[in-house]
Design a protein around this motif. Structure first.
Motif, mmCIF file in Angstrom:
data_model
loop_
_atom_site.group_PDB
_atom_site.id
_atom_site.type_symbol
_atom_site.label_atom_id
_atom_site.label_comp_id
_atom_site.label_asym_id
_atom_site.label_seq_id
_atom_site.Cartn_x
_atom_site.Cartn_y
_atom_site.Cartn_z
ATOM 1 N N ALA A 120 0.823 -1.205 0.000
ATOM 2 C CA ALA A 120 0.000 0.000 0.000
ATOM 3 C C ALA A 120 0.857 1.256 0.000
ATOM 4 O O ALA A 120 0.530 2.244 -0.679
ATOM 5 C CB ALA A 120 -0.932 0.000 1.209
ATOM 6 N N PRO A 152 -0.035 3.750 -3.956
ATOM 7 C CA PRO A 152 -1.242 4.460 -3.510
ATOM 8 C C PRO A 152 -2.354 4.465 -4.554
ATOM 9 O O PRO A 152 -3.539 4.419 -4.211
ATOM 10 C CB PRO A 152 -0.742 5.874 -3.211
ATOM 11 C CG PRO A 152 0.549 6.000 -3.953
ATOM 12 C CD PRO A 152 1.152 4.627 -3.953
ATOM 13 N N VAL A 165 -4.081 1.143 -4.331
ATOM 14 C CA VAL A 165 -4.900 1.125 -3.119
ATOM 15 C C VAL A 165 -6.231 1.818 -3.384
ATOM 16 O O VAL A 165 -7.305 1.315 -3.023
ATOM 17 C CB VAL A 165 -4.172 1.811 -1.943
ATOM 18 C CG1 VAL A 165 -5.113 2.006 -0.756
ATOM 19 C CG2 VAL A 165 -2.963 1.002 -1.520
ATOM 20 N N SER A 191 -4.271 8.322 0.474
ATOM 21 C CA SER A 191 -3.314 7.239 0.621
ATOM 22 C C SER A 191 -1.879 7.724 0.484
ATOM 23 O O SER A 191 -0.979 7.234 1.176
ATOM 24 C CB SER A 191 -3.597 6.151 -0.416
ATOM 25 O OG SER A 191 -2.860 4.980 -0.146
ATOM 26 N N TYR A 215 1.329 3.155 6.144
ATOM 27 C CA TYR A 215 0.489 2.126 6.744
ATOM 28 C C TYR A 215 1.235 1.174 7.675
ATOM 29 O O TYR A 215 0.612 0.351 8.358
ATOM 30 C CB TYR A 215 -0.176 1.290 5.645
ATOM 31 C CG TYR A 215 -1.180 2.042 4.794
ATOM 32 C CD1 TYR A 215 -2.490 2.169 5.196
ATOM 33 C CD2 TYR A 215 -0.804 2.616 3.582
ATOM 34 C CE1 TYR A 215 -3.414 2.855 4.416
ATOM 35 C CE2 TYR A 215 -1.721 3.299 2.797
ATOM 36 C CZ TYR A 215 -3.022 3.417 3.216
ATOM 37 O OH TYR A 215 -3.927 4.086 2.448
#
Length: 326
Positions: A252, A256, A259, A278, A283
């Motif tokens: 992730a 991005p 995602v 994102s 994360y």
């Protein structure tokens, strides 16, 4: 206002509102019905747990241990932590402020791990037509926020930095992001506190602007929480969870746009908005360190000073003592 610009935010907020209503009217009945060989995970929209759910990787990994996975969506951290404390789910995540409020309320939840800082993922949103140029301009104004929200903490410390106090504004307490945005759009409040992806959606809407995010004020961490009794009995399940979470989090962070494409159908919001949210998030989960405990303690002490937490608490007492990260 162009309908196209408004509809993604409206769909996202409506989804959060419906999830909130459902969680209130049907108090996690599906979660309670699961058998003992099922890991019941609570999650909120747009986060590493949501991404893990979308990947299907955890189900495959736990199947080798004869364990199933069930997922239960919540509109915000306080509702998720209530379900966790009552045994309706086994594991979940919440932001820094709801976690402190849960401990202050005597809920038997423990910190397992933390996410990296995410200060740009919360903000104070205003309407451009109200000509509010700085946090100082919020003096005497009504601000929509939620009790125990991470964005409520941002509001408190932003006011302090601006030489104001929480008493210099009139808080208009709401239960979810949908109500916060609706209050702002109607003009019944002059600012609203929001978090991603609701914040990113609001920033993309004409006529709204982010007055102040958390940069330099709060790290706005997400925490992974369970209960000590569950963690003691199912440590291997938790290690598998965090192992798979680590893999999907690394993906992730690097992708991005992918995602956003993965989550857009689930959230009903434009992928371009999710990509913005994102890109400003890391994360990766990390162990609870003394520095992170100190951050949480400062947050708890701030809320106590505002009279929102009735007594002094020790955040360190709620940290699970055994490592569960891979």
């Amino acid at each position: 206002m162009p309908k196209r610009a408004f509809s993604p935010l409206r769909r996202l907020l409506l989804g959060g509102l419906l999830a909130s209503v459902a969680s209130a009217l049907l108090p996690w009945s599906n979660a309670i019905a699961e058998d003992a060989k099922t890991l019941r995970i609570g999650y909120q929209k747009f986060n590493s747990v949501n991404i893990l759910k979308g990947s299907g990787a955890l189900e495959k990994a736990l199947a080798q241990q004869g364990v199933k996975v069930s997922w239960h969506e919540f509109a915000a951290g306080p509702q998720l932590l209530e379900a966790l404390s009552t045994g309706a789910i086994d594991l979940g995540h919440a932001a820094d402020a709801p976690s402190v409020f849960a401990q202050a309320a005597g809920k038997p939840v423990v910190y397992l791990a933390a996410e990296q800082p995410y200060p740009r993922g919360i903000g104070l949103v205003v309407r451009e037509q109200d000509h509010i140029a700085s946090v100082q301009d919020l003096k005497g104004k009504r601000v929509a926020t939620g009790r125990g929200w991470n964005a409520q903490y941002l509001l408190a410390v932003a006011l302090q930095q601006a030489g104001l106090s929480y008493q210099d504004i009139t808080p208009a307490y709401v239960n979810n992001a949908a109500d916060a945005v609706a209050a702002l759009q109607s003009g019944s409040v002059q600012a609203s506190t929001l978090w991603d992806p609701f914040l990113a959606a609001a920033e993309a809407q004409p006529g709204l602007k982010n007055l102040r995010d958390g940069s330099g004020l709060t790290n706005n961490r997400t925490f992974y929480l369970s209960t000590a009794s569950f963690a003691d009995q199912h440590r291997e399940w938790l290690k598998t969870f965090f192992s798979e979470l680590s893999k999907v989090s690394q993906w992730a962070n690097a992708k991005p746009a992918e995602v956003a494409s993965l989550l857009a159908p689930q959230l009903g919001i434009n992928a371009s908005v999710l990509e913005v949210a994102s890109e400003r998030r890391n994360y990766n989960a990390v162990a609870i360190t003394p520095q992170i405990v100190a951050e949480q303690q400062k947050l708890a002490d701030t809320f106590q000073g505002l009279g929102l937490i009735p007594h002094k608490l020790s955040v360190a007492d709620a940290v699970y003592p055994t490592a569960v990260l891979p």
